[in-house]
Design an enzyme around this catalytic site. Structure first.
Site, mmCIF file in Angstrom:
data_model
loop_
_atom_site.group_PDB
_atom_site.id
_atom_site.type_symbol
_atom_site.label_atom_id
_atom_site.label_comp_id
_atom_site.label_asym_id
_atom_site.label_seq_id
_atom_site.Cartn_x
_atom_site.Cartn_y
_atom_site.Cartn_z
ATOM 1 N N GLY A 162 0.842 -1.197 0.000
ATOM 2 C CA GLY A 162 0.000 0.000 0.000
ATOM 3 C C GLY A 162 0.875 1.243 0.000
ATOM 4 N N ILE A 164 2.222 2.916 2.510
ATOM 5 C CA ILE A 164 3.409 2.829 3.365
ATOM 6 C C ILE A 164 4.440 1.913 2.725
ATOM 7 C CG2 ILE A 164 4.282 2.061 5.604
ATOM 8 C CD1 ILE A 164 1.574 2.920 6.794
ATOM 9 N N ARG A 184 -2.625 -8.723 -2.440
ATOM 10 C CA ARG A 184 -3.725 -9.564 -2.903
ATOM 11 C C ARG A 184 -3.755 -9.660 -4.420
ATOM 12 N NH1 ARG A 184 -8.358 -7.117 0.956
ATOM 13 N NH2 ARG A 184 -7.004 -5.319 0.701
ATOM 14 N N THR A 239 6.332 -3.165 11.267
ATOM 15 C CA THR A 239 5.810 -1.886 11.748
ATOM 16 C C THR A 239 4.308 -1.799 11.506
ATOM 17 O OG1 THR A 239 6.367 -0.850 9.625
ATOM 18 C CG2 THR A 239 7.986 -0.641 11.410
ATOM 19 N N ARG A 241 1.128 -4.501 12.438
ATOM 20 C CA ARG A 241 0.385 -4.892 13.638
ATOM 21 C C ARG A 241 1.032 -6.155 14.203
ATOM 22 N NH1 ARG A 241 -1.129 -0.486 13.795
ATOM 23 N NH2 ARG A 241 -3.244 0.354 13.897
ATOM 24 N N GLU A 270 0.619 -6.592 22.820
ATOM 25 C CA GLU A 270 0.965 -5.225 23.185
ATOM 26 C C GLU A 270 0.000 -4.662 24.244
ATOM 27 O OE1 GLU A 270 1.126 -1.254 20.466
ATOM 28 O OE2 GLU A 270 2.041 -3.046 19.633
ATOM 29 N N HIS A 288 6.009 0.818 19.495
ATOM 30 C CA HIS A 288 4.893 1.206 18.619
ATOM 31 C C HIS A 288 4.919 2.711 18.344
ATOM 32 C CE1 HIS A 288 0.594 0.009 17.238
ATOM 33 N NE2 HIS A 288 1.115 0.952 16.461
ATOM 34 N N GLY A 290 5.713 4.018 15.108
ATOM 35 C CA GLY A 290 5.840 4.207 13.670
ATOM 36 C C GLY A 290 5.409 5.573 13.190
#
Length: 323
Positions: A162, A164, A184, A239, A241, A270, A288, A290
């Protein structure tokens, strides 16, 4: 600036629209809402949000927005999530109640890609490990000591190409890396990135970066079988989940040399981190963060304001709509 008429449609008895926050955020980022005479309800430090009259809730990734919480806020009509991921929100409950959900995908792109590239560089060049040895007075200097690995000429595999993932690819290409990715479906994207199937991604990557959103379908997408397909010299960077990775399987792979190392910003349970990870020199850990730049946080605040004000004006074209 007055509250728009469309916002008054669902707030007929209030002079100010009340906006609740799950987390204390930079107030200067929400100046436009204050100027619009909206009432901002930040929680007290260490307290949970309590604003039963709120019509808008600004939520963050570290706070679960549950069905019970929505029940306690009967006037709620919009959840403006502060962040791109929204698996912290019970979307089924939102659908049942007709609550709109928005997110902030644009401001998180560059900060998250920066951190992914920094973590990859850190684990490859052993920066954090060397920092610890130097500070402890245990560093051994010498031409053939402290050897590590380069990024140049290596293959970066990106799982989730995507915005990122594409921002990370741009940085990696500039560093002289080869890019393969799995999505996908193949994408028409500029640059030197090659689509491969999932198995090829695992087998051919020197560095594997996870940059896909979380859904139940990709829970533990990296587990023992997948780690076993990777090169013994490969590094995993996450980075995205924490639940993308079976953390105990990762510990076992790191301990037994199935892969060379990992750099993690997110964790399966987490804020708890699997204890073995804390003791490993071939692991770099980040809390966490990012999107955690000052510039990024203010930009996210501004994006939340955009979503709220567009919702108030019933302008869905200007909203980042999740639901």
């Amino acid at each position: 600036m007055l509250i728009s008429k469309s916002f008054r449609i669902f707030a007929p008895n209030l002079t100010n629209v009340q906006i609740a926050f799950t987390t204390i955020l930079p107030a200067e980022g929400f100046a436009r809402l204050s100027d619009a005479e909206y009432a901002l309800c930040f929680p007290e430090p260490g307290q949970v949000v309590c604003c039963p009259e709120a019509e808008v809730l600004v939520s963050t990734f570290d706070y679960r927005v549950t069905r019970e919480m929505m029940d306690s806020m009967p006037r709620l009509r919009l959840i403006a999530n502060f962040g791109a991921g929204y698996n912290n929100i019970d979307l089924d409950a939102c659908r049942e109640r007709g609550i709109r959900v928005t997110n902030t995908p644009q401001p998180v792109i560059e900060p998250t890609a920066e951190l992914a590239f920094a973590l990859m560089t850190d684990i490859a060049r052993r920066v954090s490990e060397f920092d610890r040895t130097v500070r402890a007075g245990k560093a051994v200097f010498g031409v053939m000591n402290n050897l590590n690995h380069s990024l140049y000429g290596k293959t970066l595999g990106i799982l989730g190409m995507g915005r990122i993932g594409q921002a990370l690819a741009r940085r990696a290409i500039a560093a002289g890396m080869h890019i393969i990715y799995h999505n996908r479906k193949p994408l028409e994207i500029p640059g030197e990135a090659r689509y491969v199937d999932f198995q090829t991604l695992l087998q051919d990557s020197d560095y594997l970066s996870l940059n896909l959103p979380y859904t139940p379908e990709v829970h533990h997408i990296i587990g023992k079988p997948e780690l076993g397909m990777m090169k013994r010299s490969a590094y995993l960077i996450n980075t995205a989940r924490g639940a993308h990775v079976h953390e105990q399987a990762l510990v076992e792979a790191l301990r037994s040399g199935i892969i060379a190392g990992a750099a993690l910003d997110v964790y399966e349970f987490e804020p708890q981190i699997t204890a073995e990870l804390l003791q490993m020199d071939n692991v770099v850990l980040s809390p966490h963060t990012g999107t955690g730049t000052w510039e990024g946080r203010i930009a996210m605040c501004e994006n939340v304001c955009d979503n709220i004000l567009a919702f108030a004006d019933n302008d869905t074209n200007l909203m980042n709509i999740v639901l």
